[in-house]
Design a protein around this motif. Structure first.
Motif, mmCIF file in Angstrom:
data_model
loop_
_atom_site.group_PDB
_atom_site.id
_atom_site.type_symbol
_atom_site.label_atom_id
_atom_site.label_comp_id
_atom_site.label_asym_id
_atom_site.label_seq_id
_atom_site.Cartn_x
_atom_site.Cartn_y
_atom_site.Cartn_z
ATOM 1 N N LEU A 1 0.825 -1.219 0.000
ATOM 2 C CA LEU A 1 0.000 0.000 0.000
ATOM 3 C C LEU A 1 0.857 1.266 0.000
ATOM 4 O O LEU A 1 0.534 2.241 -0.680
ATOM 5 N N ILE A 2 1.938 1.238 0.760
ATOM 6 C CA ILE A 2 2.827 2.399 0.780
ATOM 7 C C ILE A 2 3.446 2.618 -0.590
ATOM 8 O O ILE A 2 3.525 3.751 -1.082
ATOM 9 N N LEU A 3 3.887 1.534 -1.232
ATOM 10 C CA LEU A 3 4.494 1.672 -2.554
ATOM 11 C C LEU A 3 3.490 2.161 -3.593
ATOM 12 O O LEU A 3 3.835 2.962 -4.459
ATOM 13 N N ILE A 4 2.248 1.702 -3.515
ATOM 14 C CA ILE A 4 1.211 2.180 -4.442
ATOM 15 C C ILE A 4 0.947 3.666 -4.225
ATOM 16 O O ILE A 4 0.905 4.458 -5.168
ATOM 17 N N ALA A 5 0.771 4.054 -2.958
ATOM 18 C CA ALA A 5 0.487 5.467 -2.662
ATOM 19 C C ALA A 5 1.642 6.369 -3.081
ATOM 20 O O ALA A 5 1.423 7.438 -3.670
ATOM 21 N N LEU A 6 2.856 5.950 -2.805
ATOM 22 C CA LEU A 6 3.999 6.778 -3.200
ATOM 23 C C LEU A 6 4.233 6.756 -4.702
ATOM 24 O O LEU A 6 4.689 7.738 -5.280
ATOM 25 N N GLY A 7 3.894 5.655 -5.350
ATOM 26 C CA GLY A 7 3.998 5.601 -6.805
ATOM 27 C C GLY A 7 3.045 6.578 -7.469
ATOM 28 O O GLY A 7 3.375 7.203 -8.484
ATOM 29 N N LEU A 8 1.860 6.725 -6.881
ATOM 30 C CA LEU A 8 0.901 7.682 -7.432
ATOM 31 C C LEU A 8 1.311 9.133 -7.170
ATOM 32 O O LEU A 8 1.017 10.020 -7.967
ATOM 33 N N SER A 9 1.985 9.369 -6.051
ATOM 34 C CA SER A 9 2.390 10.741 -5.744
ATOM 35 C C SER A 9 3.803 11.069 -6.237
ATOM 36 O O SER A 9 4.229 12.211 -6.128
ATOM 37 N N TRP A 10 4.512 10.094 -6.787
ATOM 38 C CA TRP A 10 5.900 10.318 -7.204
ATOM 39 C C TRP A 10 6.047 11.425 -8.255
ATOM 40 O O TRP A 10 6.987 12.210 -8.192
ATOM 41 N N PHE B 1 11.598 8.735 3.725
ATOM 42 C CA PHE B 1 10.392 9.518 3.960
ATOM 43 C C PHE B 1 10.709 10.995 4.155
ATOM 44 O O PHE B 1 9.910 11.851 3.757
ATOM 45 N N ALA B 2 11.860 11.318 4.726
ATOM 46 C CA ALA B 2 12.247 12.721 4.857
ATOM 47 C C ALA B 2 12.456 13.351 3.477
ATOM 48 O O ALA B 2 11.988 14.463 3.217
ATOM 49 N N LEU B 3 13.132 12.630 2.582
ATOM 50 C CA LEU B 3 13.320 13.149 1.224
ATOM 51 C C LEU B 3 11.987 13.283 0.487
ATOM 52 O O LEU B 3 11.764 14.268 -0.224
ATOM 53 N N ILE B 4 11.109 12.307 0.648
ATOM 54 C CA ILE B 4 9.808 12.355 -0.023
ATOM 55 C C ILE B 4 8.982 13.527 0.491
ATOM 56 O O ILE B 4 8.376 14.273 -0.291
ATOM 57 N N LEU B 5 8.941 13.712 1.809
ATOM 58 C CA LEU B 5 8.194 14.845 2.351
ATOM 59 C C LEU B 5 8.811 16.169 1.925
ATOM 60 O O LEU B 5 8.097 17.135 1.674
ATOM 61 N N TRP B 6 10.139 16.225 1.835
ATOM 62 C CA TRP B 6 10.804 17.441 1.356
ATOM 63 C C TRP B 6 10.398 17.718 -0.088
ATOM 64 O O TRP B 6 10.130 18.859 -0.452
ATOM 65 N N GLY B 7 10.344 16.690 -0.909
ATOM 66 C CA GLY B 7 9.950 16.860 -2.305
ATOM 67 C C GLY B 7 8.507 17.278 -2.465
ATOM 68 O O GLY B 7 8.169 18.056 -3.350
ATOM 69 N N LEU B 8 7.638 16.802 -1.601
ATOM 70 C CA LEU B 8 6.233 17.209 -1.660
ATOM 71 C C LEU B 8 6.038 18.623 -1.142
ATOM 72 O O LEU B 8 5.151 19.338 -1.593
ATOM 73 N N ARG B 9 6.869 19.043 -0.207
ATOM 74 C CA ARG B 9 6.746 20.376 0.374
ATOM 75 C C ARG B 9 7.089 21.462 -0.624
ATOM 76 O O ARG B 9 6.521 22.543 -0.608
ATOM 77 N N LEU B 10 7.994 21.187 -1.515
ATOM 78 C CA LEU B 10 8.465 22.211 -2.440
ATOM 79 C C LEU B 10 7.496 22.519 -3.571
ATOM 80 O O LEU B 10 7.720 23.429 -4.328
#
Length: 115
Positions: A7-16, A88-97
């Motif tokens: 589920l985590i991989l699916i959710a992150l794949g959609l938000s990548w 997760f820190a890198l992913i959240l940083w990427g979403l924040r920008l």
């Protein structure tokens, strides 16, 4: 754990596509996430196959294994935490920008232009 990883991989794949990270940071986040998920799953599989893991998972009711088994399970399980947190820190940083728009989707519309 495997279902949660899926589920985590699916959710992150959609938000990548929304991540605003450089090529290197994106690769690091991807590979750290995969390693973290597979390492913790491997630790649980090893504990289940060996019938051990009491030192790391005391609530599971498993008996304590040999010192080698407990050491391997602990090392594999603990190695997943830093990589998962970093990912997760890198992913959240990427979403924040903000959102990165691919060039083919970016359309400049000026007042008075006909579509």
């Amino acid at each position: 754990m495997s279902a949660l990883l899926g589920l985590i991989l699916i959710a992150l794949g959609l938000s990548w596509p929304r991540l605003n990270l450089g090529k290197a940071a994106s690769r690091i986040a991807f590979w750290f996430l995969l390693y973290s998920g597979f390492a913790i799953t491997a630790a649980f599989l090893l504990a289940g196959m060996w019938g051990a893991g009491k030192s790391i998972m005391p609530l599971a009711g498993a008996p304590i294994g040999t010192p080698f088994q407990e050491c391997v399970i602990t090392a594999v399980a603990y190695s997943s935490a830093p990589t998962g947190i970093s990912s997760f820190a890198l992913i959240l940083w990427g979403l924040r920008l903000g959102t990165r728009h691919p060039p083919e989707l970016a359309v400049d519309v000026h007042p008075g232009d006909s579509l």
